[in-house]
Design a protein around this motif. Structure first.
Motif, PDB file in Angstrom:
ATOM      1  N   GLY A 188       0.770  -1.229   0.000  1.00 14.39           N
ATOM      2  CA  GLY A 188       0.000   0.000   0.000  1.00 14.39           C
ATOM      3  C   GLY A 188       0.804   1.284   0.000  1.00 14.39           C
ATOM      4  O   GLY A 188       0.695   2.089  -0.915  1.00 14.39           O
ATOM      5  N   PRO A 189       1.625   1.512   1.038  1.00 11.82           N
ATOM      6  CA  PRO A 189       2.351   2.778   1.105  1.00 11.82           C
ATOM      7  C   PRO A 189       3.238   3.009  -0.117  1.00 11.82           C
ATOM      8  O   PRO A 189       3.262   4.113  -0.667  1.00 11.82           O
ATOM      9  N   VAL A 190       3.957   1.981  -0.537  1.00 11.99           N
ATOM     10  CA  VAL A 190       4.869   2.213  -1.647  1.00 11.99           C
ATOM     11  C   VAL A 190       4.110   2.345  -2.963  1.00 11.99           C
ATOM     12  O   VAL A 190       4.539   3.075  -3.858  1.00 11.99           O
ATOM     13  N   PHE A 191       2.960   1.679  -3.079  1.00 18.79           N
ATOM     14  CA  PHE A 191       2.138   1.895  -4.260  1.00 18.79           C
ATOM     15  C   PHE A 191       1.663   3.341  -4.315  1.00 18.79           C
ATOM     16  O   PHE A 191       1.626   3.959  -5.373  1.00 18.79           O
ATOM     17  N   GLY A 192       1.258   3.818  -3.148  1.00 25.91           N
ATOM     18  CA  GLY A 192       0.819   5.207  -3.124  1.00 25.91           C
ATOM     19  C   GLY A 192       1.946   6.130  -3.574  1.00 25.91           C
ATOM     20  O   GLY A 192       1.754   7.011  -4.410  1.00 25.91           O
ATOM     21  N   THR A 193       3.133   5.886  -3.046  1.00 24.02           N
ATOM     22  CA  THR A 193       4.271   6.738  -3.381  1.00 24.02           C
ATOM     23  C   THR A 193       4.663   6.611  -4.840  1.00 24.02           C
ATOM     24  O   THR A 193       4.748   7.597  -5.569  1.00 24.02           O
ATOM     25  N   LEU A 194       4.903   5.377  -5.263  1.00 30.01           N
ATOM     26  CA  LEU A 194       5.355   5.191  -6.639  1.00 30.01           C
ATOM     27  C   LEU A 194       4.279   5.619  -7.628  1.00 30.01           C
ATOM     28  O   LEU A 194       4.566   6.194  -8.670  1.00 30.01           O
ATOM     29  N   GLY A 195       3.034   5.322  -7.293  1.00 34.40           N
ATOM     30  CA  GLY A 195       1.943   5.729  -8.174  1.00 34.40           C
ATOM     31  C   GLY A 195       1.918   7.224  -8.359  1.00 34.40           C
ATOM     32  O   GLY A 195       1.803   7.746  -9.469  1.00 34.40           O
ATOM     33  N   LEU A 196       2.068   7.922  -7.257  1.00 36.41           N
ATOM     34  CA  LEU A 196       2.074   9.376  -7.316  1.00 36.41           C
ATOM     35  C   LEU A 196       3.224   9.888  -8.169  1.00 36.41           C
ATOM     36  O   LEU A 196       3.054  10.708  -9.074  1.00 36.41           O
ATOM     37  N   ILE A 197       4.413   9.370  -7.900  1.00 34.88           N
ATOM     38  CA  ILE A 197       5.596   9.830  -8.626  1.00 34.88           C
ATOM     39  C   ILE A 197       5.465   9.534 -10.113  1.00 34.88           C
ATOM     40  O   ILE A 197       5.779  10.365 -10.970  1.00 34.88           O
ATOM     41  N   THR A 198       4.991   8.328 -10.409  1.00 32.61           N
ATOM     42  CA  THR A 198       4.865   7.946 -11.813  1.00 32.61           C
ATOM     43  C   THR A 198       3.864   8.828 -12.533  1.00 32.61           C
ATOM     44  O   THR A 198       4.113   9.301 -13.639  1.00 32.61           O
ATOM     45  N   PHE A 199       2.722   9.031 -11.899  1.00 33.95           N
ATOM     46  CA  PHE A 199       1.705   9.842 -12.556  1.00 33.95           C
ATOM     47  C   PHE A 199       2.219  11.252 -12.805  1.00 33.95           C
ATOM     48  O   PHE A 199       2.031  11.813 -13.879  1.00 33.95           O
ATOM     49  N   ILE A 200       2.870  11.810 -11.805  1.00 33.93           N
ATOM     50  CA  ILE A 200       3.377  13.171 -11.958  1.00 33.93           C
ATOM     51  C   ILE A 200       4.411  13.238 -13.075  1.00 33.93           C
ATOM     52  O   ILE A 200       4.405  14.154 -13.893  1.00 33.93           O
ATOM     53  N   SER A 201       5.303  12.255 -13.103  1.00 31.21           N
ATOM     54  CA  SER A 201       6.331  12.320 -14.130  1.00 31.21           C
ATOM     55  C   SER A 201       5.730  12.115 -15.511  1.00 31.21           C
ATOM     56  O   SER A 201       6.146  12.754 -16.478  1.00 31.21           O
TER      57      SER A 201
END
Lengths: 419, 303, 279
Positions: C195-208
């Motif tokens: 969960g936490p890392v999905f939230g983080t990576l998902g956010l970063i990926t979407f932004i990039s």
């Protein structure tokens, strides 16, 4: 929003199912894209079966995309807008169609255009009257002019001729302006250098290189004079050290901190529209000091050699560049000074410009544009410009001796140019 | 025991994509290093020049200047990010749980602000004659502070070689602090509460808890985000580009290697040289990453 | 826990002031972006710049709408962002899991290769990437934007680090002993804990993915297919930019990212409460 997407998709599919329309692709950057789009209705009346797609990109993005397209010979538009600064490179690349050859025979139109602009679009390094190929047709140009604040000059007890009779007079006036009103003469010493190195370039030579491609920075007197004058201006505190198009630059105009600016005539439109509209009536436009005639930018249209719809492209280009109404419309809407001589007359040109205190400046600009001489462009011009600017910085901020700076610049440019 | 092929299957998406999309650009760029190529002239214009590009790169004073700039900026902007982010993450996680979202949101905003807006804001802020920073410094003259602290005249932040680098470092720090904060907060979630509770019941002081429990657990994430900062720092392009108007600033003080590479390719139209520079940079980044790995690894391997 | 416990002591006033000042500095440019979005070009280009909202937002939107099909461009950005994120989360979880949990031949070398791909600067790959897309016939298609980068090394690296520190071996061993096959373990045991890392990576990926404009610049050949940042850039002129409209566009562009951030930071919290993995 989903419905919109579905509807749009349906529309696109249904359109595609109709009779096969020809699609003409035009690649451009602002504001050329707006100019092209505005010209389309008239053109499409003659070509109702052609769809024109205008692909607009930001200025640098556009040229990057065109570079990529030329590099891979793929994804090329039919009509390519190219700005003056990139024209040299693209023209000599071999990727643009030679418009001097049949069926275009562009040279038949040569006399209808401002001489230097047409020559600049030629492949034989833009020599005036050259019979080499033609890579691009000019559509608008930026005749150089000196915008100055009349009210500041008045306060300093000066006349326009004090500014323009010679460069020494220009600088002397600057000192007087500074001492009486506190305003700077110009935005950056580099502007002065830029003009002076373009003054009196011998025919067939470029700004940084001579006809044989040898670097002239260290040897030509132009550079020595340019550097000396720039240093004098900086030393007397006459430049505001502000880069063009920054917030400070705009603010300086609004507040009257800078008394003059040399630039293309189109700056007048910007000053009036948004840079400093409150200073209406206070500015005037004068010829550049020392009798120099120079251009700031300009837009050209070219056809890539690998384009698909070349004849249609040529037709559109002729409509955009040879049609007097079209050129005038572009001038009115977007300050695109016509490269077509026929468009450079008429009531619009005679009109007094309110922002410039009623001055009929367009006539002045026209005269300037007719007197500009073309300069040869070379592949290494961008890096040469960079190196020279770097050395100028050292002269201005670190007191590097001018002779050394020019020698070093010449050496570095040689090193790069040998490649 | 799991079948031997399983890990390879898990890795297959990456290697498939890499094989199709990753390899060719790398090979192309490698080959390009030995060619002289003006891209506008089309693919056929490539000319083999052997080691000429490499020699030129190693002898070019601007390459070395840009490398110095790049390293300086990478360290000056990277180090503070982590020095501030780690304790801040700890604080947010431990003490400020109520306003955690708001704070993290605030610190994260710079990361999602568009570069156009950032360029405008910071050039306005640091403007010589009209900027807020200089205005504040002038206001400070009223206070009884030692004179060496207050500059006597207006500083041309973006136009002076000495000051443009700290400004760029500040902008990079500002932009990515929140990013690292998020990473560390996510990592802190995985530390079991019982460890903290037990330590507190034993009477351990806050600092001790931070040092002996939090930091070791953060190590894997620290390695990750430090590596990212190192790589990102050495590849720094956007912030110097927008703050110097794409030119690198006076005396190229703000020109990083990535920026010089970009200009060599697209402004000076010399792709072969740009390629040679990029491989030089790649080597440097590889070395720096390896060093970071040594500092923060080795990881406990899987059983 | 008693109230006098040291760990419960609230943060001092100095700390609060420092944190608040920090937050303000982070917020300020963002705030100004929104303020500028509501002003006209000449209002913005003055010193001091406007400090409060103006009335020109709708006007700016009109200017923008006249130049680009902005809702379409936004739609493409959302679509590409979502696809990119979904694929990235899956592929990187798989890759990170492999490196974190298994021992296999060439593990070190393969990991080295993965790491090495992170170091390569992107824009030199523009022309060869273009050649590949041309070859595949993917020019002017969104898939050219989200498929090539769907398994970024950075994501694999992040997943590996996270799995190493947050997923205990015992859990996996226990599932194996229960007879689950490897993929079942991955899907049912490991994925839910990310969960936490999905939230983080998902956010970063979407932004990039959202902010990427080089990809679309190379691949898209019509304004209707542009993603939003590219469309916004195409409004910029060397001398004639409509700054108010540009800021309005930037403000709009940032809103989905904000929404996403709020959404994913809840996941981070959910990760905390659900994630008492041990014990």
């Amino acid at each position: 929003m989903f419905r919109r997407i579905i509807l749009t998709l349906l529309l696109v599919f249904s359109l595609g199912a109709q009779a096969e329309k020809k699609v003409l692709t035009v690649a451009a950057y602002p504001a050329v894209d707006a100019i092209v789009k505005a010209a389309l209705p008239a053109w499409q009346q003659k070509h109702p079966d052609v769809d024109v797609k205008v692909v607009a990109r930001e200025y640098a993005d556009h040229h990057t995309a065109m570079t990529t397209a030329l590099a891979t010979s793929s994804n090329l538009p039919d009509v390519m807008a190219v700005e003056y600064g990139y024209l040299g490179r693209f023209a000599m690349s071999g990727g643009l169609e030679d418009l001097a050859k049949p069926p275009y025979l562009a040279h038949q139109y040569r006399d209808q255009f401002v001489a230097f602009a047409f020559a600049q679009g030629g492949t034989s390094a833009g020599t005036a009257g050259g019979t080499g190929g033609q890579s691009a047709i000019p559509t608008d140009i930026g005749p150089g002019t000196l915008f100055y604040r009349k009210d500041i000059l008045d306060k300093a007890g000066l006349q326009e001729s004090d500014l323009t009779s010679s460069w020494d007079a220009y600088i002397a006036s600057g000192k007087k302006i500074k001492s009486t009103t506190g305003a700077y003469l110009l935005a950056h010493a580099r502007d002065l250098k830029d003009i002076l190195i373009r003054a009196n370039v011998p025919a067939g030579e470029g700004v940084y290189f001579d006809a044989q491609g040898k670097c002239v920075v260290a040897t030509s007197p132009r550079f020595k004079i340019a550097f000396e004058q720039a240093k004098a201006v900086r030393g007397a505190g006459l430049d505001a050290k502000i880069g063009a198009w920054s917030n400070e630059w705009g603010e300086a105009f609004k507040r009257g901190n800078v008394a003059s600016q040399m630039m293309g005539a189109w700056l007048g439109g910007h000053l009036s529209n948004w840079l400093a509209p409150q200073t209406k009536g206070l500015w005037r436009s004068a010829p550049l000091p020392g009798g120099i005639n120079a251009a700031w930018g300009g837009t050209f249209f070219a056809i890539p050699a690998r384009a698909v719809n070349k004849e249609l492209a040529w037709d559109l280009i002729r409509h955009l560049t040879l049609n007097k109404e079209q050129q005038l419309a572009a001038f009115r809407q977007h300050d695109a000074f016509p490269a077509l001589k026929a468009a450079q007359s008429g009531p619009f040109f005679e009109q007094p410009i309110e922002f410039l205190g009623g001055q009929k400046a367009r006539l002045l600009w026209r005269d300037t544009s007719l007197a500009i001489r073309p300069t040869a462009v070379f592949k290494h011009d961008p890096i040469a410009e960079e190196i020279v600017n770097a050395e100028l910085d050292l002269v201005l901020t670190r007191d590097k001796p001018i002779a050394d700076a020019l020698k070093d610049a010449g050496a570095m440019i040689d090193r790069r140019a040998r490649r | 025991m799991p079948k031997a092929s399983v890990p390879y299957l898990f890795l297959s998406p990456f290697f498939l994509l890499f094989g199709i999309f990753g390899i060719f650009p790398i090979v192309f760029s490698f080959v390009l290093m030995f060619q002289q190529w003006d891209p506008v002239q089309g693919m056929g214009a490539m000319q083999f020049v052997g080691l000429e590009n490499i020699r030129f790169t190693l002898e070019d004073p601007w390459v070395w200047k840009s490398l110095r700039n790049t390293f300086w900026l990478a360290i000056a902007s990277g180090l503070p990010q982590h020095l501030v982010a780690v304790p801040l993450a700890y604080l947010i996680n431990e003490k400020l749980q109520g306003s955690r979202n708001a704070l993290m949101g605030a610190y994260f905003l710079p990361y999602i602000t568009s570069t156009v807006a950032i360029a405008m804001m910071f050039t306005t802020l640091f403007s010589t004659d009209y900027g807020l920073v200089n205005a504040l410094l002038e206001a400070l003259e009223q206070w009884p502070l030692p004179s060496w602290l207050i500059p006597q005249e207006r500083i041309d932040w973006l136009g002076t070689p000495e000051t443009v680098k700290p400004v760029i470092a500040l902008v990079v720090f500002w932009r990515y602090l929140g990013f690292n904060l998020i990473l560390y907060v996510a990592a802190l979630q995985s530390i079991p509460r019982e460890l903290y509770e037990a330590a507190r019941m034993d009477g351990a002081r806050e600092w001790r808890i931070f040092w002996s429990i939090t930091l070791p657990h953060l190590r894997p994430m620290m390695m990750f985000s430090m590596t990212l900062s190192v790589i990102g720092g050495l590849q720094l392009f956007e912030e110097p580009f927008i703050l110097t108007g794409g030119k690198g600033g006076v005396e190229q003080a703000g020109m990083t290697t990535a920026m010089y590479m970009y200009r060599t390719a697209f402004e000076f139209n010399d792709f072969g040289l740009a390629s040679a520079m990029s491989w030089l940079l790649f080597l440097m980044i590889a070395v720096a990453t390896w060093l970071t790995n040594r500092a923060f690894g080795p990881q406990q391997e899987s059983i | 826990m008693t109230g006098t416990d040291i760990g419960q002591r609230p943060i001092g006033p100095i700390g609060i002031v420092a944190l608040t000042m920090g937050a303000v500095m982070m917020l300020a440019p963002f705030y100004f972006m929104f303020v500028f979005a509501t002003h006209t070009r000449s209002e913005i280009f003055s010193m001091p710049p406007p400090l409060w909202f103006g009335e020109a937002f709708l006007q700016n939107l009109d200017i923008l709408r006249a130049k680009i099909p902005l809702w379409r461009n936004l739609g493409w950005s959302v679509y590409v962002g979502l696809m990119s994120t979904a694929l990235t989360l899956l592929f990187c979880a798989m890759g990170g899991y492999a490196f974190a949990v298994y021992e296999f031949r060439f593990k070190r070398q393969l990991f080295g290769i993965v790491m090495a791909t992170m170091l390569i600067p992107s824009f030199l790959g523009m022309i060869p990437s273009f050649l590949i897309m041309d070859f595949l016939g993917w020019i002017d298609q969104p898939r050219a934007l989200y498929i090539p980068g769907a398994a970024p090394a950075m994501g694999i690296f992040l997943m590996r680090q996270y799995i190493l520190s947050a997923i205990p071996r015992e859990l996996i061993e226990a599932a194996r002993m229960d007879g689950c096959n490897e993929f079942r373990i991955f899907r049912s045991v490991v994925l839910p804990l990310l969960g936490p890392v999905f939230g983080t990576l998902g956010l970063i990926t979407f932004i990039s993915s959202w902010n990427n404009f080089i990809g679309p610049l190379v691949v898209m050949r019509s304004v209707e297919m542009y993603t939003f940042p590219l469309a916004l850039r195409s409004v910029q002129s060397p001398v004639d930019t409509e700054w108010g409209a540009l800021m309005a566009g930037s403000a709009i562009a940032v809103l989905p990212l904000l929404v996403l951030f709020v959404f994913s930071s809840r996941r981070l919290i959910a990760g905390l409460t659900a994630g008492a993995v041990r014990g």
